[in-house]
Design an enzyme around this catalytic site. Structure first.
Site, PDB file in Angstrom:
ATOM      1  N   LYS A   1       0.806  -1.230   0.000  1.00 35.93           N
ATOM      2  CA  LYS A   1       0.000   0.000   0.000  1.00 35.93           C
ATOM      3  C   LYS A   1       0.835   1.276   0.000  1.00 35.93           C
ATOM      4  O   LYS A   1       1.869   1.368   0.644  1.00 35.93           O
ATOM      5  CB  LYS A   1      -0.930   0.033   1.231  1.00 35.93           C
ATOM      6  CG  LYS A   1      -2.075  -0.942   1.195  1.00 35.93           C
ATOM      7  CD  LYS A   1      -3.034  -0.724   0.016  1.00 35.93           C
ATOM      8  CE  LYS A   1      -3.889   0.517   0.186  1.00 35.93           C
ATOM      9  NZ  LYS A   1      -4.893   0.346   1.230  1.00 35.93           N
TER      10      LYS A   1
ATOM     11  N   GLU B   1      -6.247  12.802   2.612  1.00 31.88           N
ATOM     12  CA  GLU B   1      -7.436  12.406   3.381  1.00 31.88           C
ATOM     13  C   GLU B   1      -7.563  13.267   4.634  1.00 31.88           C
ATOM     14  O   GLU B   1      -8.655  13.648   5.042  1.00 31.88           O
ATOM     15  CB  GLU B   1      -7.347  10.924   3.752  1.00 31.88           C
ATOM     16  CG  GLU B   1      -7.437  10.022   2.532  1.00 31.88           C
ATOM     17  CD  GLU B   1      -6.982   8.603   2.844  1.00 31.88           C
ATOM     18  OE1 GLU B   1      -7.835   7.800   3.236  1.00 31.88           O
ATOM     19  OE2 GLU B   1      -5.781   8.316   2.725  1.00 31.88           O
TER      20      GLU B   1
END
Ligand code: ARG
Length: 456
Positions: free
Chosen positions: A282, A289
């Site tokens: 990832k 965010e």
């Protein structure tokens, strides 16, 4: 010992004292408090309430206190209720009884409103600088990514081809409006409450015009009752901060989407992306965010202050002490956020093949309708005919660009071999050259305007 202890027999219960006190957060107004007090001492001297020698003593003591704050050597004492009482207490320690003359004609009500406005004026300036730096990153991107074309979206569905530079600049203008709002807010913030006393005004011949000027305000407030209770500037600041948050959040959301494998338009560099504790592969856009998430907090701060203000009887009420933490939080949030998001945007990599691959022929459907319009077909009719072509292509499982001329001509003979020229991204964007459009020449003019604004 409090500064208001005279009429009290006992002292405040300890937990009640802590609830009442604001020194933990309004310490942040130290510089403004000293600045306001120095100007007030001058005004008292002008009004004949202090001798020049007394004024000198007060000025020297206050300067010493400012130095202590700057060197972080100011020792807050347990009896310091707020920044105003702390400064006055320390002044007494430094210069003795004459310190007791400083609060003549003044209340903490007009004092705190003045301090807070001074703080907001400085905050506006810093925030403006930070926004400007962020805008210049968007301009840099627009220059660097010149001539790259990607799909523009409505409803998050591919719509029409646009220049990536045009897209970057679309995020420049909201922030420009935010800066204009802050500039406008500066005028309303620079109205001086000092000289309003607790609520009714000051009984001594204070020259409030001169006082306003000395502190960098535009004018003294017109009404002392309003002067001590007006927190519009604080609410407006939070609105500005909230809207900046919303603008950053929308940009951040696009970044989150465009860095997914599904879109893949952008890749974040390692310095601005984060990993997963479980999934080794990832690479997450956490910073964007957080940018999106913090907008929620900023919006909440505005609602919170408005709710605090809405039921207050005139004039000063202690509820107003709750006005400062939300502004401090909003300011800190943006000042922390802007350079990080800016850095992530400045360094991201554009995946040119992914942009090109996303330009599917359906994006040129409007151009195809315009092709018919140029042959004299009313736009509504052209829209319907191209819609039919889209359906034919879908039925045959091919793109509009691969749909044979014979199929087009079953709809109308006005379709001719040259229709295939519309499936060209550069042609498509170049046609939108009216001001504000996505044609390179129009975007170039837009870019020049943006750059001129940054130079001001
Ligand atoms: N700490 C107070 C505030 O921030 C100062 C004003 C106190 N005034 C009063 N009347 N108790 O609002």
């Amino acid at each position: 010992m409090t500064l208001w202890g005279g009429r009290f027999g006992g002292s405040l219960e300890e937990s009640a004292w802590r609830l009442n006190a604001s020194i933990t957060f309004d310490r942040r107004l130290a510089e403004q408090d000293v600045q306001g007090s120095q100007a007030w001492a001058h005004a008292l001297c002008q009004a004949g309430l202090l001798t020049p020698e007394e004024n000198e003593q007060l000025q020297a003591g206050l300067s010493k206190i400012l130095e202590e704050f700057r060197q972080d050597s100011f020792a807050v004492q347990p009896q310091d209720e707020d920044i105003h009482t702390a400064v006055e207490r320390r002044l007494g320690e430094l210069i003795g009884d004459v310190a007791g003359k400083l609060h003549t004609g003044r209340s903490r009500n007009d004092q705190v409103a003045t301090d807070f406005r001074l703080w907001v004026l400085a905050a506006i300036e810093q925030l403006d600088r930070s926004l400007r730096a962020f805008q210049s990153i968007l301009v840099q991107r627009a220059e660097q990514d010149w001539n790259l074309i990607l799909p523009g979206y409505t409803h998050l569905q591919r719509a029409q081809p646009i220049l990536l530079s045009h897209w970057w600049l679309a995020h420049f203008w909201p922030l420009q409006r935010d800066r204009q709002r802050l500039t406008d807010l500066r005028k309303r913030t620079a109205i001086l409450p000092l000289g309003s006393g607790a609520l009714a005004g000051v009984p001594f011949p204070i020259d409030r015009q001169a006082l306003a000027k000395a502190l960098g305000f535009e004018a003294p407030c017109a009404n002392s009752l309003d002067g001590v209770s007006d927190r519009d500037f604080a609410a407006e600041f939070l609105f500005c901060a909230g809207l900046i948050g919303v603008h950053l959040s929308r940009l951040a959301e696009s970044m989150v989407i465009f860095t997914t494998a599904e879109f893949g338009f952008f890749t974040l560099v390692d310095a601005y992306s984060t990993g997963s504790s479980l999934m080794p592969q990832k690479k997450n856009p956490d910073l964007f965010e957080l940018g999106r998430g913090k907008a929620g907090k900023l919006i909440g701060l505005l609602s919170g202050l408005l709710a605090t203000l809405k039921g207050l009887p005139s004039t000063y009420d202690k509820d107003l002490q709750e006005d400062k933490p939300p502004l401090f939080t909003a300011y800190d949030t943006l000042i922390e956020l802007l350079p990080v998001l800016g850095g992530a945007i400045a360094t991201l990599q554009v995946n040119v093949p992914k942009l090109a691959a996303a330009l599917d022929p359906a994006l040129f459907a409007t151009d195809l309708a315009d092709y018919l319009v140029e042959k004299g077909v009313p736009f509504r009719q052209a829209h319907e005919w191209v819609g039919k072509a889209v359906r034919l292509a879908e039925e045959q499982g091919i793109s509009l660009e691969r749909l044979p001329l014979e199929s087009y001509q079953t709809i109308t003979q006005l379709f001719e071999e040259d229709l295939y020229a519309v499936f060209n991204p550069l042609r498509s964007v170049s046609r939108r050259r009216a001001e504000g459009g996505t044609a390179p020449e129009a975007v170039q003019r837009q870019l020049e305007t943006a750059k001129a604004i940054l130079k001001q």
